[in-house]
Design an enzyme around this catalytic site. Structure first.
Site, short mmCIF file in Angstrom:
data_model
loop_
_atom_site.label_atom_id
_atom_site.label_comp_id
_atom_site.label_asym_id
_atom_site.label_seq_id
_atom_site.Cartn_x
_atom_site.Cartn_y
_atom_site.Cartn_z
N ASP A 57 0.91 -17.56 16.41
CA ASP A 57 0.03 -16.81 15.53
C ASP A 57 -1.28 -17.42 15.16
OD1 ASP A 57 -1.05 -15.20 13.14
OD2 ASP A 57 0.69 -14.01 13.58
N ILE A 58 -2.38 -16.65 15.27
CA ILE A 58 -3.60 -17.30 15.18
C ILE A 58 -3.76 -17.49 13.49
CG2 ILE A 58 -4.64 -16.55 17.23
CD1 ILE A 58 -6.16 -14.50 15.55
N HIS A 126 5.24 -6.92 18.54
CA HIS A 126 5.47 -8.36 18.58
C HIS A 126 6.35 -8.62 17.37
CE1 HIS A 126 1.88 -6.76 16.32
NE2 HIS A 126 2.06 -8.01 15.39
N LEU A 127 7.22 -9.28 17.53
CA LEU A 127 7.87 -9.98 16.69
C LEU A 127 7.84 -11.04 15.95
CD1 LEU A 127 11.21 -9.72 15.43
CD2 LEU A 127 11.97 -11.18 17.16
N HIS A 128 7.56 -11.12 14.78
CA HIS A 128 7.03 -12.46 14.04
C HIS A 128 8.30 -13.41 13.94
CE1 HIS A 128 2.75 -11.29 12.85
NE2 HIS A 128 3.53 -9.92 13.04
#
Length: 162
Positions: A57-58, A126-128
């Site tokens: 993740d950015i 999107h799965l964190h």
């Protein structure tokens, strides 16, 4: 000129998919296709299973914060139905593999979840994957807080799919 007037304009929220099932405007589609220069920690295109990719993740909410994404555009996480259960399971499996490769072995300190639309900046599911939860800062604990309407856990999503 008349043709331009009679040409229908796309509805808000429609996609611009290509033949290979990617949305031309989706940043995550561009990442999995290798167009953004983002390091892929798991690249499904190099494996026999071509369903999932993973990258950092950015704006990490924890020391280990990864995004596991389907390689094909399927809408947002609300679009995931019963037929997508194996895909969601593969997202989780990939997240666990990446954590293990990075020496995170205590899965009790991991948070898996999705931001529920409209509280997600990218509509591509999107799965964190965040770990360790104990090292998340105050804002990350709010943004990735369990049992609230803007962030749903993996279990909540799987239950809604069955």
């Amino acid at each position: 000129m008349a043709a331009a007037i009679n040409t229908p304009t796309p509805e808000i929220g429609t996609t611009d998919q290509t033949d290979d099932e990617h949305d031309k405007k989706c940043i995550f589609c561009k990442i999995v296709k290798g167009e953004m220069g983002t390091e892929l920690l798991h690249d499904g295109s190099l494996l026999t299973d071509e369903t999932v990719s993973c990258f950092r993740d950015i704006h990490p909410g924890a020391p280990h914060h990864y995004l596991d994404v389907p390689r094909k555009y399927v809408g947002n996480c609300k679009s995931l139905g019963k037929e997508h259960v194996p895909l969601v399971e593969k997202l989780v499996e990939t997240g666990k593999e990446i954590l293990q490769k990075n020496n995170v072995t205590d899965l009790n300190g991991v948070r898996f979840g999705f931001h529920w639309p409209p509280f997600c900046s990218v509509t591509h599911p999107h799965l964190h994957v965040l770990a360790p939860v104990s090292q998340m800062g105050f804002m990350s604990r709010v943004v990735y807080r369990l049992n609230l309407y803007w962030f749903i856990t993996l279990l909540q999503k799987l239950n809604s799919m069955s």
